[in-house]
Scaffold this motif. Structure first.
Motif, short mmCIF file in Angstrom:
data_model
loop_
_atom_site.label_atom_id
_atom_site.label_comp_id
_atom_site.label_asym_id
_atom_site.label_seq_id
_atom_site.Cartn_x
_atom_site.Cartn_y
_atom_site.Cartn_z
N ALA A 280 -30.61 -45.04 18.79
CA ALA A 280 -31.66 -44.06 19.19
C ALA A 280 -31.91 -42.04 19.44
O ALA A 280 -31.94 -41.77 19.87
N HIS B 196 -29.99 -38.75 14.94
CA HIS B 196 -31.01 -37.87 15.05
C HIS B 196 -30.92 -36.92 15.42
O HIS B 196 -32.43 -35.65 15.38
N TRP B 197 -31.21 -36.53 16.97
CA TRP B 197 -30.98 -35.24 17.76
C TRP B 197 -29.59 -34.39 17.34
O TRP B 197 -29.52 -33.27 18.20
N GLY C 228 -33.10 -42.24 13.51
CA GLY C 228 -34.64 -43.11 12.49
C GLY C 228 -33.48 -42.08 10.69
O GLY C 228 -32.66 -41.20 11.16
N ASN D 285 -38.75 -40.88 8.72
CA ASN D 285 -38.98 -41.64 10.24
C ASN D 285 -39.96 -40.50 10.20
O ASN D 285 -39.99 -39.44 9.77
N ILE D 286 -41.12 -41.34 10.90
CA ILE D 286 -42.61 -39.95 11.79
C ILE D 286 -43.14 -39.74 10.72
O ILE D 286 -44.08 -38.67 11.24
N TRP E 128 -35.68 -32.77 14.41
CA TRP E 128 -35.04 -34.44 13.93
C TRP E 128 -34.17 -33.78 12.37
O TRP E 128 -34.64 -33.30 11.64
N PHE F 51 -33.33 -36.89 10.05
CA PHE F 51 -33.03 -38.35 9.77
C PHE F 51 -32.68 -37.77 8.33
O PHE F 51 -33.69 -37.87 6.82
N TRP G 70 -45.99 -40.68 23.82
CA TRP G 70 -44.96 -40.57 22.66
C TRP G 70 -44.50 -39.42 22.64
O TRP G 70 -43.32 -38.58 22.76
N PHE H 268 -41.36 -36.94 23.62
CA PHE H 268 -39.60 -36.66 22.48
C PHE H 268 -39.95 -35.27 21.77
O PHE H 268 -39.52 -35.19 21.61
N TYR I 269 -41.96 -45.99 12.73
CA TYR I 269 -40.18 -45.46 13.13
C TYR I 269 -39.62 -45.54 11.64
O TYR I 269 -39.98 -47.25 10.96
N ARG J 220 -35.57 -46.76 10.14
CA ARG J 220 -33.97 -46.49 11.03
C ARG J 220 -33.88 -47.01 10.00
O ARG J 220 -33.63 -47.12 8.69
C1 BEZ Z 1 -36.52 -42.07 16.60
O1 BEZ Z 1 -35.90 -42.51 15.56
O2 BEZ Z 1 -36.58 -43.04 17.87
C2 BEZ Z 1 -37.23 -40.83 17.79
C3 BEZ Z 1 -37.29 -39.77 16.52
C4 BEZ Z 1 -37.75 -38.75 16.88
C5 BEZ Z 1 -38.10 -39.41 18.20
C6 BEZ Z 1 -37.68 -39.75 19.29
C7 BEZ Z 1 -37.44 -40.88 18.33
#
Ligand code: BEZ
Length: 235
Positions: A103, A106-107, A133, A137-138, A150, A152, A190, A194, A225, A227
């Motif tokens: 986890a 993605h940063w 991610g 993702n999200i 991010w 992804f 959340w 994040f 999410y 993954r």
């Molecule tokens: C994640 O996919 O774990 C994630 C994505 C963006 C922000 C925080 C977590």
């Protein structure tokens, strides 16, 4: 953007967001650490998965680019080894049998220098096991915020990044993992944890209204999410 805009809150992470490392336990199973192996935990956060890997008998170094997270990891597990470093800047002469990351990737943008540093840290034949991610993702959260800070990637894109940096991909899968965060405040908490830099109060309230029909049920929010779980071997 100020330093505090990007700072992490390890207390909030360890209390309200512990699903991050709870879900990560199955990634440790995939890593299958063996006694005596030397393992690098990339983006170790508050150290819980580092500790889990140490419990298997491995010799582990946890790195994280956040001073707050490293301070909390050292407090949680004073006997373990933690270093303040991002992966792209990480250099070592003592190579590792495996690099693990849950986890975090993605940063890390751009991904190429991080992949090169992972390869450089591994012995030939060493393994890389990561989850982060993946593409999509999200998606509903990003659409509502209008901003994606991010990375992804799709399987194809990230496999290419690894292969260009001397890592042969063994397995890759993208799968949905709707993740329950409890209570009316769950989405807000959340987002506070994040989204960096933070979203303003007006944006958060608008997002709660827009996302509620799709993501809120039975007293909880479900973060959408997806993954990307990938394993590779250093050539
Ligand atoms: C994640 O996919 O774990 C994630 C994505 C963006 C922000 C925080 C977590």
């Amino acid at each position: 953007m100020s330093r505090s805009d990007n700072a992490w809150d390890p207390g909030l992470y360890d209390s309200t967001h512990r699903y991050v490392f709870d879900y990560g336990e199955s990634l440790v199973d995939l890593l299958a650490p063996r006694p005596g192996e030397r393992i690098l935990d990339v983006g170790c956060g508050t150290g819980h998965l580092t500790h889990k890997i140490v419990e298997a008998g491995a010799d582990v170094v946890g790195i994280d680019s956040s001073p707050e997270m490293i301070a909390q990891a050292r407090q949680n597990y004073p006997k373990l080894t933690f270093k303040l470093s991002g992966i792209a800047d990480f250099r070592t002469e003592q190579l590792f049998d495996a690099v693990f990351s849950n986890a975090v990737l993605h940063w890390v943008q751009p991904p190429g220098p991080a992949a090169a540093a992972i390869r450089a840290a591994l012995k030939p034949g060493g393994r890389f096991v990561a989850e982060f991610g993946g593409h999509g993702n999200i998606a509903s959260i990003i659409a509502a915020a209008g901003r994606n800070p991010w990375y992804f990637p799709s399987i194809g894109e990230y496999a290419g990044v690894l292969e260009q940096n001397g890592l042969a991909v063994n397995s890759a899968v993208v799968f949905p993992r709707p993740t329950r965060v409890e209570g009316e405040q769950g989405l807000r908490e959340w987002l506070t944890m994040f989204y960096k830099p933070p979203l303003g109060e007006e944006v958060v309230a608008r997002m709660e209204r827009a996302l509620r029909p799709g993501l809120y049920r039975d007293g909880a929010w479900f973060i959408d999410y997806k993954r990307l779980r990938i394993t590779a071997t250093a050539e």
